[in-house]
Design an enzyme around this catalytic site. Structure first.
Site, PDB file in Angstrom:
ATOM      1  N   SER A 199       3.724  39.542 -28.623  1.00  0.00           N
ATOM      2  CA  SER A 199       4.065  38.787 -29.827  1.00  0.00           C
ATOM      3  C   SER A 199       3.036  37.681 -29.969  1.00  0.00           C
ATOM      4  CB  SER A 199       5.494  38.258 -29.678  1.00  0.00           C
ATOM      5  OG  SER A 199       5.846  37.392 -30.726  1.00  0.00           O
ATOM      6  N   LYS A 206       5.163  38.935 -36.496  1.00  0.00           N
ATOM      7  CA  LYS A 206       5.480  38.503 -35.124  1.00  0.00           C
ATOM      8  C   LYS A 206       6.935  38.026 -35.005  1.00  0.00           C
ATOM      9  CE  LYS A 206       1.498  39.551 -33.253  1.00  0.00           C
ATOM     10  NZ  LYS A 206       1.385  40.695 -32.335  1.00  0.00           N
ATOM     11  N   ASP A 241      -4.651  55.452 -32.698  1.00  0.00           N
ATOM     12  CA  ASP A 241      -4.494  54.509 -33.804  1.00  0.00           C
ATOM     13  C   ASP A 241      -2.989  54.376 -33.999  1.00  0.00           C
ATOM     14  OD1 ASP A 241      -4.050  53.385 -36.343  1.00  0.00           O
ATOM     15  OD2 ASP A 241      -5.956  54.163 -37.109  1.00  0.00           O
ATOM     16  N   TYR A 300       1.322  37.408 -41.271  1.00  0.00           N
ATOM     17  CA  TYR A 300       1.178  37.586 -39.817  1.00  0.00           C
ATOM     18  C   TYR A 300       2.417  37.052 -39.095  1.00  0.00           C
ATOM     19  CZ  TYR A 300      -0.670  37.169 -35.051  1.00  0.00           C
ATOM     20  OH  TYR A 300      -0.849  37.268 -33.682  1.00  0.00           O
TER      21      TYR A 300
HETATM   22  N1  LIG Z   1      -6.209  36.006 -29.778  1.00  0.00           N
HETATM   23  C1  LIG Z   1      -5.194  35.243 -30.108  1.00  0.00           C
HETATM   24  O1  LIG Z   1      -5.373  34.034 -30.398  1.00  0.00           O
HETATM   25  C2  LIG Z   1      -3.793  35.814 -30.099  1.00  0.00           C
HETATM   26  C3  LIG Z   1      -2.722  34.913 -30.084  1.00  0.00           C
HETATM   27  C4  LIG Z   1      -1.416  35.400 -30.087  1.00  0.00           C
HETATM   28  C5  LIG Z   1      -1.189  36.760 -30.107  1.00  0.00           C
HETATM   29  N2  LIG Z   1      -2.250  37.617 -30.133  1.00  0.00           N
HETATM   30  C6  LIG Z   1      -1.948  39.066 -30.176  1.00  0.00           C
HETATM   31  O2  LIG Z   1      -2.604  39.712 -29.114  1.00  0.00           O
HETATM   32  C7  LIG Z   1      -2.806  41.088 -29.436  1.00  0.00           C
HETATM   33  C8  LIG Z   1      -4.225  41.476 -29.071  1.00  0.00           C
HETATM   34  O3  LIG Z   1      -5.139  40.708 -29.812  1.00  0.00           O
HETATM   35  P1  LIG Z   1      -6.484  40.128 -29.155  1.00  0.00           P
HETATM   36  O4  LIG Z   1      -6.387  38.660 -29.184  1.00  0.00           O
HETATM   37  O5  LIG Z   1      -6.779  40.812 -27.889  1.00  0.00           O
HETATM   38  O6  LIG Z   1      -7.541  40.516 -30.304  1.00  0.00           O
HETATM   39  P2  LIG Z   1      -8.698  41.611 -30.375  1.00  0.00           P
HETATM   40  O7  LIG Z   1      -9.709  41.358 -29.302  1.00  0.00           O
HETATM   41  O8  LIG Z   1      -9.125  41.597 -31.792  1.00  0.00           O
HETATM   42  O9  LIG Z   1      -7.980  42.972 -30.017  1.00  0.00           O
HETATM   43  C9  LIG Z   1      -7.146  43.623 -30.933  1.00  0.00           C
HETATM   44  C10 LIG Z   1      -6.993  45.057 -30.491  1.00  0.00           C
HETATM   45  O10 LIG Z   1      -6.074  45.720 -31.359  1.00  0.00           O
HETATM   46  C11 LIG Z   1      -6.677  46.944 -31.729  1.00  0.00           C
HETATM   47  N3  LIG Z   1      -6.170  47.486 -32.980  1.00  0.00           N
HETATM   48  C12 LIG Z   1      -6.161  46.941 -34.222  1.00  0.00           C
HETATM   49  N4  LIG Z   1      -5.619  47.801 -35.091  1.00  0.00           N
HETATM   50  C13 LIG Z   1      -5.277  48.912 -34.377  1.00  0.00           C
HETATM   51  C14 LIG Z   1      -4.688  50.152 -34.698  1.00  0.00           C
HETATM   52  N5  LIG Z   1      -4.318  50.460 -35.960  1.00  0.00           N
HETATM   53  N6  LIG Z   1      -4.467  51.048 -33.705  1.00  0.00           N
HETATM   54  C15 LIG Z   1      -4.820  50.769 -32.433  1.00  0.00           C
HETATM   55  N7  LIG Z   1      -5.416  49.628 -32.067  1.00  0.00           N
HETATM   56  C16 LIG Z   1      -5.630  48.716 -33.046  1.00  0.00           C
HETATM   57  C17 LIG Z   1      -8.163  46.648 -31.815  1.00  0.00           C
HETATM   58  O11 LIG Z   1      -8.874  47.864 -31.791  1.00  0.00           O
HETATM   59  P3  LIG Z   1     -10.340  48.072 -32.411  1.00  0.00           P
HETATM   60  O12 LIG Z   1     -11.305  47.715 -31.300  1.00  0.00           O
HETATM   61  O13 LIG Z   1     -10.375  49.504 -32.779  1.00  0.00           O
HETATM   62  O14 LIG Z   1     -10.470  47.153 -33.593  1.00  0.00           O
HETATM   63  C18 LIG Z   1      -8.320  45.824 -30.541  1.00  0.00           C
HETATM   64  O15 LIG Z   1      -8.366  46.655 -29.407  1.00  0.00           O
HETATM   65  C19 LIG Z   1      -2.451  41.221 -30.936  1.00  0.00           C
HETATM   66  O16 LIG Z   1      -1.171  41.793 -31.052  1.00  0.00           O
HETATM   67  C20 LIG Z   1      -2.437  39.782 -31.422  1.00  0.00           C
HETATM   68  O17 LIG Z   1      -1.579  39.601 -32.512  1.00  0.00           O
HETATM   69  C21 LIG Z   1      -3.537  37.185 -30.119  1.00  0.00           C
END
Ligand SMILES: NC(=O)c1ccc[n+]([C@@H]2O[C@H](COP(=O)([O-])OP(=O)(O)OC[C@H]3O[C@@H](n4cnc5c(N)ncnc54)[C@H](OP(=O)(O)O)[C@@H]3O)[C@@H](O)[C@H]2O)c1
Length: 272
Positions: free
Chosen positions: A131, A149, A53, A145
């Protein structure tokens, strides 16, 4: 054989990156809050699933140490764990605000800090911070948010300068929309009982966010993982990697406008 430590590898981009690097023969420390969520990563050769975490500093130290013990070194740290927080800033609760910064900003800082003695000793290492296009431009009702970022962007740019003399690189991945759990179970909302002043503009903005056309150029997590893999292996000194067709288009549009022109465009587009 190279080793990557990934935070938030249970789902989405982190999970896809774990599979991508594994497929290329890397050792992978796939860290996650709940190792029981490892799914298809569990039991793979050259993959260790570790509890992490990123809001827990003792946990970070332990995960870095376990990775070094398992693989003898770390070449790349992928700070991926993060989530979104949406709504009017006036409604944010202290615990929500603190969890958002603890996860999206302090987590990557502390995890990087835990890897740096190892990277400095080897005079090599790469920190890749996930990011967002939301670290380059802003949309309404995402202020906190965006703050996280934009923070990651600034600190990465500065950190790259101080680490370069030690042979350590820092890179940024800037995805646009990605089809993951980000907009579903991971999303947190700022709401306050009795606060209705933002209802109309929030509803109007949400209607733009929810337009089906907006999602047509979103990426799959595997496409972002590919950009991350390229960033880790292209041997370049490139700092920023826009990831996704929509991210490219959004930034080009933003760059063609002044701050005020962009604000006016957002106001019209999101019916504010
Ligand atoms: N999807 C988009 O549209 C998008 C766009 C731009 C940037 N991003 C960035 O991409 C990254 C990954 O997001 P994603 O799109 O893959 O979403 P996601 O499928 O919701 O994955 C988020 C991950 O972060 C983990 N997490 C959250 N809080 C945590 C903590 N305190 N310690 C460790 N792990 C934690 C979650 O773990 P759990 O399974 O335990 O919840 C999950 O594995 C993020 O930084 C997000 O800001 C996403």
């Amino acid at each position: 054989m190279k080793t990557i430590l990934i935070t938030g590898a249970s789902t989405g981009i982190g999970h896809a990156a774990a599979l991508r690097f594994h497929a290329e023969g890397w050792n992978v420390a796939a860290t996650m809050r709940k190792p029981e969520s490892a799914g298809d990563l569990a039991g793979l050769e050259r993959v260790v699933v570790l509890p992490l975490d990123v809001t827990d500093r003792a946990n970070i130290a332990q995960a870095v140490q376990s990775t070094l013990t398992a693989f003898g070194g770390i070449d790349v740290l992928l700070n991926n764990a993060g989530y979104g927080l949406v709504g009017p800033l006036e409604a944010v609760q202290a615990a929500q605000l603190e969890r958002q910064y603890a996860t999206n900003v302090f987590g990557p800082i502390y995890t990087t800090q835990a890897c740096l003695p190892h990277f400095r000793a080897r005079k090599a290492g790469l920190v890749i911070n996930v990011s967002s296009i939301g670290g380059r431009l802003a949309l309404p009702f995402n202020s906190i948010y965006h703050g996280t970022k934009f923070a990651i962007e600034g600190l990465s740019e500065s950190l790259a300068l101080e680490l370069a003399p030690h042979g350590i690189q820092v890179k940024l991945i800037e995805p646009g929309g990605v089809r993951t759990d980000f907009g579903g179970r991971s999303l947190d909302f700022m709401q306050q009982a009795g606060l209705s002043a933002y209802d109309a503009s929030l509803k109007a903005a949400m209607s733009t966010f929810m337009e089906p056309d907006r999602a047509k150029d979103y990426s799959d997590a595997s496409q972002i993982a590919e950009v991350i893999y390229q960033a880790a292996t292209d041997g370049s000194a490139q700092l920023r990697y826009l990831a996704g067709k929509d991210a490219q288009a959004m930034l080009a549009h933003r760059a063609s406008l002044t701050d005020e022109e962009y604000r006016d465009w957002v106001v019209a587009k999101f019916h504010l």
